[in-house]
Design a protein around this motif. Structure first.
Motif, PDB file in Angstrom:
ATOM      1  N   LEU A  34      -7.322 -64.212  37.986  1.00 57.02           N
ATOM      2  CA  LEU A  34      -7.313 -65.655  38.210  1.00 57.02           C
ATOM      3  C   LEU A  34      -6.917 -66.016  39.640  1.00 57.02           C
ATOM      4  O   LEU A  34      -6.832 -67.185  39.976  1.00 57.02           O
ATOM      5  CB  LEU A  34      -6.353 -66.330  37.216  1.00 57.02           C
ATOM      6  N   GLY A  35      -6.644 -65.001  40.449  1.00 58.76           N
ATOM      7  CA  GLY A  35      -6.420 -65.252  41.864  1.00 58.76           C
ATOM      8  C   GLY A  35      -5.007 -65.648  42.241  1.00 58.76           C
ATOM      9  O   GLY A  35      -4.813 -66.358  43.236  1.00 58.76           O
ATOM     10  N   PHE A  36      -4.009 -65.204  41.479  1.00 50.54           N
ATOM     11  CA  PHE A  36      -2.636 -65.488  41.868  1.00 50.54           C
ATOM     12  C   PHE A  36      -1.738 -64.319  41.487  1.00 50.54           C
ATOM     13  O   PHE A  36      -2.098 -63.465  40.676  1.00 50.54           O
ATOM     14  CB  PHE A  36      -2.124 -66.778  41.214  1.00 50.54           C
ATOM     15  N   ASP A  37      -0.580 -64.267  42.116  1.00 53.40           N
ATOM     16  CA  ASP A  37       0.402 -63.209  41.885  1.00 53.40           C
ATOM     17  C   ASP A  37       1.435 -63.728  40.895  1.00 53.40           C
ATOM     18  O   ASP A  37       2.353 -64.470  41.268  1.00 53.40           O
ATOM     19  CB  ASP A  37       1.054 -62.826  43.217  1.00 53.40           C
ATOM     20  N   ALA A  38       1.290 -63.354  39.635  1.00 52.39           N
ATOM     21  CA  ALA A  38       2.174 -63.872  38.592  1.00 52.39           C
ATOM     22  C   ALA A  38       3.624 -63.456  38.831  1.00 52.39           C
ATOM     23  O   ALA A  38       4.550 -64.248  38.626  1.00 52.39           O
ATOM     24  CB  ALA A  38       1.705 -63.402  37.217  1.00 52.39           C
ATOM     25  N   ALA A  39       3.834 -62.216  39.266  1.00 49.37           N
ATOM     26  CA  ALA A  39       5.202 -61.744  39.493  1.00 49.37           C
ATOM     27  C   ALA A  39       5.888 -62.556  40.583  1.00 49.37           C
ATOM     28  O   ALA A  39       7.073 -62.903  40.478  1.00 49.37           O
ATOM     29  CB  ALA A  39       5.191 -60.261  39.855  1.00 49.37           C
ATOM     30  N   ALA A  40       5.156 -62.864  41.649  1.00 51.99           N
ATOM     31  CA  ALA A  40       5.738 -63.657  42.725  1.00 51.99           C
ATOM     32  C   ALA A  40       6.074 -65.062  42.251  1.00 51.99           C
ATOM     33  O   ALA A  40       7.094 -65.644  42.660  1.00 51.99           O
ATOM     34  CB  ALA A  40       4.776 -63.712  43.907  1.00 51.99           C
ATOM     35  N   ARG A  41       5.223 -65.616  41.415  1.00 48.53           N
ATOM     36  CA  ARG A  41       5.503 -66.945  40.854  1.00 48.53           C
ATOM     37  C   ARG A  41       6.804 -66.929  40.068  1.00 48.53           C
ATOM     38  O   ARG A  41       7.632 -67.833  40.189  1.00 48.53           O
ATOM     39  CB  ARG A  41       4.344 -67.371  39.946  1.00 48.53           C
ATOM     40  N   TRP A  42       6.977 -65.900  39.267  1.00 48.01           N
ATOM     41  CA  TRP A  42       8.192 -65.801  38.464  1.00 48.01           C
ATOM     42  C   TRP A  42       9.427 -65.507  39.328  1.00 48.01           C
ATOM     43  O   TRP A  42      10.523 -65.997  39.053  1.00 48.01           O
ATOM     44  CB  TRP A  42       8.027 -64.717  37.400  1.00 48.01           C
ATOM     45  N   GLN A  43       9.249 -64.698  40.362  1.00 49.18           N
ATOM     46  CA  GLN A  43      10.378 -64.328  41.212  1.00 49.18           C
ATOM     47  C   GLN A  43      11.023 -65.554  41.846  1.00 49.18           C
ATOM     48  O   GLN A  43      12.239 -65.591  42.075  1.00 49.18           O
ATOM     49  CB  GLN A  43       9.908 -63.375  42.316  1.00 49.18           C
ATOM     50  N   ALA A  44      10.227 -66.573  42.119  1.00 50.34           N
ATOM     51  CA  ALA A  44      10.770 -67.798  42.713  1.00 50.34           C
ATOM     52  C   ALA A  44      11.754 -68.496  41.780  1.00 50.34           C
ATOM     53  O   ALA A  44      12.637 -69.230  42.240  1.00 50.34           O
ATOM     54  CB  ALA A  44       9.625 -68.737  43.079  1.00 50.34           C
ATOM     55  N   MET A  56      20.386 -65.703  34.581  1.00 55.78           N
ATOM     56  CA  MET A  56      20.579 -64.547  33.720  1.00 55.78           C
ATOM     57  C   MET A  56      19.517 -63.479  33.983  1.00 55.78           C
ATOM     58  O   MET A  56      18.523 -63.757  34.665  1.00 55.78           O
ATOM     59  CB  MET A  56      20.540 -64.986  32.246  1.00 55.78           C
ATOM     60  N   PRO A  57      19.703 -62.256  33.482  1.00 58.12           N
ATOM     61  CA  PRO A  57      18.619 -61.266  33.572  1.00 58.12           C
ATOM     62  C   PRO A  57      17.377 -61.775  32.856  1.00 58.12           C
ATOM     63  O   PRO A  57      17.460 -62.314  31.747  1.00 58.12           O
ATOM     64  CB  PRO A  57      19.209 -60.040  32.867  1.00 58.12           C
ATOM     65  N   VAL A  58      16.215 -61.600  33.502  1.00 58.19           N
ATOM     66  CA  VAL A  58      14.953 -62.128  32.970  1.00 58.19           C
ATOM     67  C   VAL A  58      13.937 -60.995  32.870  1.00 58.19           C
ATOM     68  O   VAL A  58      13.786 -60.184  33.793  1.00 58.19           O
ATOM     69  CB  VAL A  58      14.405 -63.249  33.887  1.00 58.19           C
ATOM     70  N   ALA A  59      13.237 -60.953  31.745  1.00 59.49           N
ATOM     71  CA  ALA A  59      12.104 -60.038  31.569  1.00 59.49           C
ATOM     72  C   ALA A  59      10.860 -60.866  31.283  1.00 59.49           C
ATOM     73  O   ALA A  59      10.903 -61.784  30.464  1.00 59.49           O
ATOM     74  CB  ALA A  59      12.367 -59.065  30.425  1.00 59.49           C
ATOM     75  N   ALA A  92      13.338 -66.645  39.098  1.00 57.50           N
ATOM     76  CA  ALA A  92      14.225 -65.665  38.459  1.00 57.50           C
ATOM     77  C   ALA A  92      14.550 -64.528  39.412  1.00 57.50           C
ATOM     78  O   ALA A  92      13.803 -63.540  39.497  1.00 57.50           O
ATOM     79  CB  ALA A  92      13.554 -65.125  37.201  1.00 57.50           C
ATOM     80  N   PRO A  93      15.672 -64.621  40.139  1.00 58.68           N
ATOM     81  CA  PRO A  93      16.036 -63.555  41.081  1.00 58.68           C
ATOM     82  C   PRO A  93      16.238 -62.201  40.409  1.00 58.68           C
ATOM     83  O   PRO A  93      15.902 -61.162  40.977  1.00 58.68           O
ATOM     84  CB  PRO A  93      17.340 -64.069  41.701  1.00 58.68           C
ATOM     85  N   ASP A  94      16.801 -62.186  39.197  1.00 57.25           N
ATOM     86  CA  ASP A  94      17.050 -60.941  38.470  1.00 57.25           C
ATOM     87  C   ASP A  94      15.908 -60.737  37.479  1.00 57.25           C
ATOM     88  O   ASP A  94      16.035 -60.972  36.276  1.00 57.25           O
ATOM     89  CB  ASP A  94      18.400 -61.017  37.751  1.00 57.25           C
ATOM     90  N   LEU A  95      14.757 -60.291  38.011  1.00 61.32           N
ATOM     91  CA  LEU A  95      13.513 -60.269  37.239  1.00 61.32           C
ATOM     92  C   LEU A  95      12.989 -58.859  37.053  1.00 61.32           C
ATOM     93  O   LEU A  95      12.954 -58.057  37.993  1.00 61.32           O
ATOM     94  CB  LEU A  95      12.448 -61.097  37.971  1.00 61.32           C
ATOM     95  N   ALA A 136      16.257 -79.081  43.630  1.00 56.21           N
ATOM     96  CA  ALA A 136      17.681 -78.731  43.630  1.00 56.21           C
ATOM     97  C   ALA A 136      17.915 -77.237  43.831  1.00 56.21           C
ATOM     98  O   ALA A 136      19.055 -76.814  43.999  1.00 56.21           O
ATOM     99  CB  ALA A 136      18.312 -79.177  42.312  1.00 56.21           C
ATOM    100  N   GLY A 137      16.866 -76.452  43.807  1.00 54.96           N
ATOM    101  CA  GLY A 137      17.018 -75.006  43.961  1.00 54.96           C
ATOM    102  C   GLY A 137      17.575 -74.330  42.724  1.00 54.96           C
ATOM    103  O   GLY A 137      18.144 -73.231  42.813  1.00 54.96           O
ATOM    104  N   THR A 138      17.410 -74.941  41.568  1.00 56.16           N
ATOM    105  CA  THR A 138      17.924 -74.376  40.324  1.00 56.16           C
ATOM    106  C   THR A 138      17.129 -73.127  39.950  1.00 56.16           C
ATOM    107  O   THR A 138      15.903 -73.119  39.999  1.00 56.16           O
ATOM    108  CB  THR A 138      17.828 -75.398  39.183  1.00 56.16           C
ATOM    109  N   LYS A 139      17.856 -72.065  39.583  1.00 61.19           N
ATOM    110  CA  LYS A 139      17.227 -70.801  39.220  1.00 61.19           C
ATOM    111  C   LYS A 139      17.677 -70.372  37.823  1.00 61.19           C
ATOM    112  O   LYS A 139      18.666 -70.868  37.285  1.00 61.19           O
ATOM    113  CB  LYS A 139      17.629 -69.705  40.221  1.00 61.19           C
ATOM    114  N   LEU A 140      16.959 -69.409  37.287  1.00 60.60           N
ATOM    115  CA  LEU A 140      17.381 -68.735  36.062  1.00 60.60           C
ATOM    116  C   LEU A 140      18.421 -67.695  36.458  1.00 60.60           C
ATOM    117  O   LEU A 140      18.109 -66.717  37.142  1.00 60.60           O
ATOM    118  CB  LEU A 140      16.176 -68.079  35.386  1.00 60.60           C
TER     119      LEU A 140
END
Length: 288
Positions: A244-254, A231-234, A256-259, A225-229
């Motif tokens: 571990l071979g992944f970009d945690a920030a990029a995972r979260w950015q998907a 609110m401001p997210v930290a 939480a736009p306001d991250l 559905a494209g549901t996002k967070l």
């Protein structure tokens, strides 16, 4: 108990009461603990924030001194547990509040923030990935660090028997290997964590089992559905993403736009190992 806080029980659903510590005054902020802990993990952070906020620290459903209802397949979904937290805040007179979660509490908080975007003003996650991403990045030999996730995902019976047979060793294992500073969890607090976990094996397993089943279904529906967070997210995480071979920030950015995403140098139990750093991050979040 957390210094200066009062302890009470609050009904959040039919037949379910949460044990909660409340202190301070001002705009409300709810702090959700992780595994294998109770609300006591927030004792340093909560006492600081209470200087200018109403701070609410519950034991999650199934943990600590909160009720532990039998699982029916949805009892420990993060949707159900997130609804508990909204009901708790409302019962205490707060229709809108900031929400912070560590580990399992962060998964509850993510779901609450996705399901109740007009209720959660700010959201912070400490050292966890959203459920879908967690399962996606765990593969090969690196997945060995998450052996407990796979154990508790199994059908009811075997995981509960295995863990109950050596509960202190099982839960103590994580308290030992996840802390960079073993002195951050003193003996009396450790004993409380072990006692609380020992008495909650079925509900703790049910919580983890939900994250391999119904929680995945709910997250997949939001992804479609494209549901996002909204609110401001930290997000604060250990600096383990690249290892571990992944970009945690990029995972979260998907999600939480306001991250604002930052790594910390302490261990997993960051609210106990580096409380001043966590307090600063939360205060910064609340100004956004």
């Amino acid at each position: 108990m957390i210094t200066g806080f009062t302890q009470r029980r609050v009904t959040v659903a039919d037949g379910v009461e949460l044990n909660v510590a409340v202190g301070g005054s001002g705009s409300p902020i709810v702090l959700l603990h992780g595994f294998p802990q109770t609300h006591l993990m927030w004792r340093h952070v909560a006492a600081d924030l209470a200087a200018d906020h109403t701070v609410i620290c519950p034991d999650l459903r199934g943990y600590g001194d909160s009720d532990k209802p039998a699982d029916d397949g949805e009892t420990y979904s993060k949707r159900t547990m997130g609804a508990d937290i909204v009901a708790l805040a409302q019962a205490l007179g707060h229709d809108r509040f900031a929400l912070v979660g560590h580990d399992r509490g962060a998964l509850v908080a993510i779901r609450a923030a996705l399901d109740h975007p007009d209720t959660i003003t700010h959201f912070a996650s400490l050292d966890v990935l959203p459920t879908l991403d967690m399962w996606d990045v765990m593969h090969g030999t690196t997945a060995a660090v998450g052996f407990h996730l796979y154990l508790m995902a199994q059908p009811p019976g075997l995981p509960e028997r295995m863990i109950s047979a050596s509960a202190d060793a099982f839960f103590g294992h994580f308290l030992d290997i996840w802390a960079n500073d073993p002195n951050a969890i003193p003996a009396d607090v450790r004993a409380e964590y072990l006692k609380a976990s020992r008495e909650a094996v079925p509900s703790i397993v049910a919580d983890y089992r939900a994250s391999a089943g119904i929680d995945v279904e709910h997250d997949q529906a939001d992804l479609r559905a494209g549901t996002k967070l909204r609110m401001p997210v930290a997000v604060l995480q250990q600096d383990w993403g690249s290892a571990l071979g992944f970009d945690a920030a990029a995972r979260w950015q998907a999600w939480a736009p306001d991250l604002e995403h930052n790594t910390v140098t302490c261990g997993h139990f960051m609210a106990e190992e580096s409380p001043a750093e966590i307090v600063k991050a939360l205060r910064d979040l609340l100004t956004r």
